[in-house]
Write a protein that holds these residues in place. Structure first.
Motif, mmCIF file in Angstrom:
data_model
loop_
_atom_site.group_PDB
_atom_site.id
_atom_site.type_symbol
_atom_site.label_atom_id
_atom_site.label_comp_id
_atom_site.label_asym_id
_atom_site.label_seq_id
_atom_site.Cartn_x
_atom_site.Cartn_y
_atom_site.Cartn_z
ATOM 1 N N ILE A 118 0.847 -1.191 0.000
ATOM 2 C CA ILE A 118 0.000 0.000 0.000
ATOM 3 C C ILE A 118 0.885 1.245 0.000
ATOM 4 O O ILE A 118 1.739 1.416 0.877
ATOM 5 C CB ILE A 118 -0.940 0.000 1.221
ATOM 6 N N LYS A 119 0.672 2.125 -0.977
ATOM 7 C CA LYS A 119 1.437 3.366 -1.076
ATOM 8 C C LYS A 119 0.696 4.534 -0.437
ATOM 9 O O LYS A 119 1.287 5.348 0.277
ATOM 10 C CB LYS A 119 1.722 3.700 -2.545
ATOM 11 N N THR A 120 -0.599 4.620 -0.712
ATOM 12 C CA THR A 120 -1.382 5.768 -0.261
ATOM 13 C C THR A 120 -2.776 5.310 0.160
ATOM 14 O O THR A 120 -3.356 4.420 -0.462
ATOM 15 C CB THR A 120 -1.515 6.825 -1.374
ATOM 16 N N ILE A 121 -3.274 5.917 1.228
ATOM 17 C CA ILE A 121 -4.642 5.686 1.692
ATOM 18 C C ILE A 121 -5.389 7.017 1.622
ATOM 19 O O ILE A 121 -4.933 8.031 2.158
ATOM 20 C CB ILE A 121 -4.675 5.161 3.141
ATOM 21 N N ARG A 122 -6.547 7.007 0.948
ATOM 22 C CA ARG A 122 -7.398 8.191 0.889
ATOM 23 C C ARG A 122 -8.725 7.894 1.588
ATOM 24 O O ARG A 122 -9.362 6.877 1.310
ATOM 25 C CB ARG A 122 -7.652 8.604 -0.566
ATOM 26 N N PRO A 132 -22.595 23.741 20.211
ATOM 27 C CA PRO A 132 -23.205 24.529 21.291
ATOM 28 C C PRO A 132 -24.718 24.663 21.102
ATOM 29 O O PRO A 132 -25.245 24.568 19.999
ATOM 30 C CB PRO A 132 -22.497 25.892 21.152
ATOM 31 N N ASP A 133 -25.409 24.877 22.196
ATOM 32 C CA ASP A 133 -26.863 25.103 22.203
ATOM 33 C C ASP A 133 -27.624 23.942 21.580
ATOM 34 O O ASP A 133 -28.639 24.139 20.886
ATOM 35 C CB ASP A 133 -27.194 26.405 21.468
ATOM 36 N N PHE A 134 -27.153 22.731 21.813
ATOM 37 C CA PHE A 134 -27.828 21.514 21.345
ATOM 38 C C PHE A 134 -28.006 21.500 19.831
ATOM 39 O O PHE A 134 -28.960 20.925 19.302
ATOM 40 C CB PHE A 134 -29.205 21.360 22.022
ATOM 41 N N LYS A 135 -27.093 22.105 19.136
ATOM 42 C CA LYS A 135 -27.165 22.166 17.682
ATOM 43 C C LYS A 135 -26.375 21.028 17.069
ATOM 44 O O LYS A 135 -25.252 20.754 17.478
ATOM 45 C CB LYS A 135 -26.619 23.509 17.186
ATOM 46 N N THR A 136 -26.974 20.350 16.092
ATOM 47 C CA THR A 136 -26.289 19.270 15.390
ATOM 48 C C THR A 136 -25.499 19.851 14.226
ATOM 49 O O THR A 136 -26.058 20.560 13.373
ATOM 50 C CB THR A 136 -27.296 18.236 14.862
ATOM 51 N N LEU A 137 -24.216 19.559 14.197
ATOM 52 C CA LEU A 137 -23.328 20.066 13.160
ATOM 53 C C LEU A 137 -22.846 18.918 12.283
ATOM 54 O O LEU A 137 -22.796 17.767 12.712
ATOM 55 C CB LEU A 137 -22.124 20.787 13.784
ATOM 56 N N ARG A 138 -22.487 19.258 11.057
ATOM 57 C CA ARG A 138 -22.016 18.253 10.101
ATOM 58 C C ARG A 138 -20.781 18.773 9.383
ATOM 59 O O ARG A 138 -20.696 19.970 9.068
ATOM 60 C CB ARG A 138 -23.112 17.904 9.087
ATOM 61 N N ALA A 139 -19.875 17.846 9.141
ATOM 62 C CA ALA A 139 -18.651 18.213 8.431
ATOM 63 C C ALA A 139 -18.162 17.022 7.624
ATOM 64 O O ALA A 139 -18.532 15.879 7.893
ATOM 65 C CB ALA A 139 -17.570 18.665 9.410
ATOM 66 N N GLU A 140 -17.370 17.303 6.630
ATOM 67 C CA GLU A 140 -16.742 16.257 5.828
ATOM 68 C C GLU A 140 -15.231 16.362 5.982
ATOM 69 O O GLU A 140 -14.678 17.472 5.995
ATOM 70 C CB GLU A 140 -17.132 16.382 4.353
ATOM 71 N N ARG A 141 -14.600 15.202 6.097
ATOM 72 C CA ARG A 141 -13.139 15.177 6.240
ATOM 73 C C ARG A 141 -12.533 14.292 5.161
ATOM 74 O O ARG A 141 -12.936 13.143 4.996
ATOM 75 C CB ARG A 141 -12.734 14.669 7.618
ATOM 76 N N LYS A 142 -11.572 14.839 4.455
ATOM 77 C CA LYS A 142 -10.828 14.082 3.458
ATOM 78 C C LYS A 142 -9.362 14.049 3.885
ATOM 79 O O LYS A 142 -8.784 15.081 4.225
ATOM 80 C CB LYS A 142 -10.940 14.732 2.072
ATOM 81 N N ARG A 143 -8.809 12.847 3.857
ATOM 82 C CA ARG A 143 -7.393 12.693 4.225
ATOM 83 C C ARG A 143 -6.647 11.913 3.156
ATOM 84 O O ARG A 143 -7.213 10.995 2.536
ATOM 85 C CB ARG A 143 -7.253 11.975 5.577
ATOM 86 N N VAL A 144 -5.401 12.275 2.985
ATOM 87 C CA VAL A 144 -4.497 11.536 2.118
ATOM 88 C C VAL A 144 -3.283 11.166 2.962
ATOM 89 O O VAL A 144 -2.572 12.042 3.462
ATOM 90 C CB VAL A 144 -4.074 12.360 0.885
ATOM 91 N N ILE A 150 0.999 13.632 5.369
ATOM 92 C CA ILE A 150 -0.414 13.457 5.698
ATOM 93 C C ILE A 150 -1.105 14.789 5.481
ATOM 94 O O ILE A 150 -0.712 15.810 6.049
ATOM 95 C CB ILE A 150 -0.594 13.014 7.165
ATOM 96 N N SER A 151 -2.137 14.796 4.634
ATOM 97 C CA SER A 151 -2.922 16.014 4.434
ATOM 98 C C SER A 151 -4.359 15.754 4.895
ATOM 99 O O SER A 151 -4.879 14.639 4.779
ATOM 100 C CB SER A 151 -2.908 16.443 2.966
ATOM 101 N N GLU A 152 -4.978 16.819 5.420
ATOM 102 C CA GLU A 152 -6.327 16.703 5.969
ATOM 103 C C GLU A 152 -7.125 17.950 5.616
ATOM 104 O O GLU A 152 -6.683 19.072 5.895
ATOM 105 C CB GLU A 152 -6.257 16.506 7.484
ATOM 106 N N ARG A 159 -14.023 24.225 8.708
ATOM 107 C CA ARG A 159 -13.258 24.474 7.484
ATOM 108 C C ARG A 159 -11.799 24.724 7.839
ATOM 109 O O ARG A 159 -11.470 25.699 8.503
ATOM 110 C CB ARG A 159 -13.817 25.683 6.726
ATOM 111 N N LYS A 160 -10.966 23.792 7.429
ATOM 112 C CA LYS A 160 -9.524 23.973 7.631
ATOM 113 C C LYS A 160 -8.784 22.965 6.764
ATOM 114 O O LYS A 160 -9.349 21.956 6.311
ATOM 115 C CB LYS A 160 -9.138 23.801 9.098
ATOM 116 N N PHE A 161 -7.512 23.233 6.542
ATOM 117 C CA PHE A 161 -6.666 22.346 5.749
ATOM 118 C C PHE A 161 -5.286 22.305 6.383
ATOM 119 O O PHE A 161 -4.717 23.345 6.736
ATOM 120 C CB PHE A 161 -6.563 22.844 4.300
#
Length: 445
Positions: A118-122, A132-144, A150-152, A159-161
């Motif tokens: 295995i060379k790379t895992i994506r 906060p305040d009982f709010k449901t949040l959603r996000a997507e994460r991509k990693r190489v 290692i990039s994320e 939102r971050k890289f």
């Protein structure tokens, strides 16, 4: 155009996410079959255990005891369990990160075409979390993840890289069950029986709905129904009641006419064979699932204990199956433990010694069976050594086949221990100490 089929070197296909829900019972289209198939995973998970580590590796032993059963469970259900040994700066400790196989997907593994490594895992995963305040949040994460860096990347409510060097060059490690040649991913035990599980669920649901919905029905024959109801009304302390319940009534009053005819009462029940075919189909599917899964019968809780020979053969098959699971995990555990030891040694400015993966002895026999085995072994060895039909080396060989951890380094030590035991036994029973120098052919050493 070449009609030959292209050879895939992709590491294997990703597992289906709903396999986990089938195991837990959350999958609504399979949950009536989940209870039956649960022991086929839960029992081997506990019996497989973890590799044996010495006291000098207590830190890693803690990780093994916590993660070992979970790794086996995921491997058997999903086909592949991923673990990534890395140092967490936030936690200030070693972590074994679990990466769900579906997050990698069928296109997430890049392999070296020459070596197959295995060379790379994506990875690509959707994450739901509480804010906060009982709010449901959603996000997507991509990693190489590669051996070099290692990039994320996060998107959505986060939102971050980030991109960083892979400090040790370690990659996520797959624990695969029943792998096809050259594949890193395996196949879960549900893969071959998933259709049978769906059929069993549907048949059992239909049978149980039939039984649950049908109630015995009262059949009343009368020339004047109104008069019959009036005659059978309930009477309370306050007088006559307009309500009549045929199943709550303790007495049914029927009238006999002057001509000899009378009102009759009978009950209608579900025929005894109404669900016979359902039950037969369920039992047949269970038998087929047990055979197709490859998991020995003893782990399904269905084995009949009346036939000793059948039980003993199933115990042998069970032991061999568990040892097979251990062999499948040996290579992956070797990588995971040695990588973990190197990380810990680096953070402590020390040096890590190579770790060899060893498994403890697996024994599923009862104390009574062990006693019979020991009695038979002792009688056989005594007779063969006494008449010289086996050498000391041969006796030690047979002993280690029966008792792998027998404490004798060579044949001489083995016979010396027997001689000491016999001498002490003879003195305790009142006889003179026996000279067993030539026992078993002492000149053969």
């Amino acid at each position: 155009m070449d009609a030959r089929r292209a050879r895939p070197i992709t590491g294997g296909r990703a597992s289906l996410p709903h396999l986990r829900d089938i195991y837990t019972g959350a999958a609504q289209n399979f949950n009536l079959a989940s209870g039956y198939t649960y022991p086929a995973v839960a029992v081997p998970k506990q019996l497989a255990g973890v590799p044996s580590l010495g006291d000098d590796l207590r830190d890693l032993r803690t990780y093994l005891l916590d993660e070992g059963p979970v790794i086996v469970q995921t491997m058997l259900v999903m086909g592949t369990a991923w673990r990534w040994a890395r140092w967490s700066d936030k936690l200030k400790r070693l972590v074994w990160e679990a990466i769900p196989d579906e997050c990698i997907g069928s296109q997430g593994i890049e392999t070296d075409l020459d070596t197959g490594e295995i060379k790379t895992i994506r990875t690509h995963e959707s994450i739901e979390f509480n804010g906060p305040d009982f709010k449901t949040l959603r996000a997507e994460r991509k990693r190489v993840i590669s051996r070099e860096e290692i990039s994320e990347e996060w998107s959505g409510d986060i939102r971050k890289f980030t991109r960083a060097r892979n400090p040790f060059g370690f990659m996520p490690i797959p624990f695969g069950h029943d792998c096809w040649e050259s594949d890193w991913r395996g196949n879960g035990i549900y893969s071959r029986i998933i259709r049978l599980m769906a059929d069993t669920h549907e048949i059992r649901r239909n049978r149980d709905e039939t039984l649950a919905q049908f109630k015995p029905k009262m059949v009343q024959s009368s020339a004047d129904i109104g008069q019959w109801i009036k005659n059978n009304k309930q009477y309370t302390a306050s007088g006559e009641s307009d309500y009549y319940s045929p199943f709550a009534a303790d007495l049914v009053l029927n009238r006999v006419s002057e001509g000899g005819s009378q009102e009759t009462t009978s009950y209608l029940f579900l025929p005894s064979d109404a669900t016979t075919q359902h039950t037969a189909a369920i039992e047949d599917n269970r038998r087929e699932m047990m055979i197709a899964s490859g998991v020995p019968e003893i782990f399904w809780g269905q084995i009949a204990t009346g036939n000793a020979a059948s039980t003993d053969s199933q115990i042998t098959a069970g032991v061999n199956y568990i040892k097979g699971i251990q062999r499948e995990m040996t290579r992956a555990y070797g990588k995971l433990l040695n990588q973990s030891a190197q990380i810990l040694a680096h953070m402590r400015f020390g040096r890590a010694d190579a770790i060899e993966v060893k498994w403890g002895t697996l024994d599923m026999t009862s104390p009574e069976q062990r006693g019979r085995v020991l009695q038979g072994y002792a009688a056989a060895m005594s007779q063969m050594l006494g008449n010289g039909s086996v050498s000391a080396e041969g006796a030690l060989y047979f002993t280690r086949l029966m008792f792998e951890d027998y404490p004798a380094e060579d044949a001489a030590q083995y016979l010396d221990a027997i001689n000491v035991m016999l001498a002490e036994h003879s003195s305790k029973v009142g006889a003179g100490a026996m000279d067993m120098t030539g026992f078993g052919g002492g000149d053969m050493l």
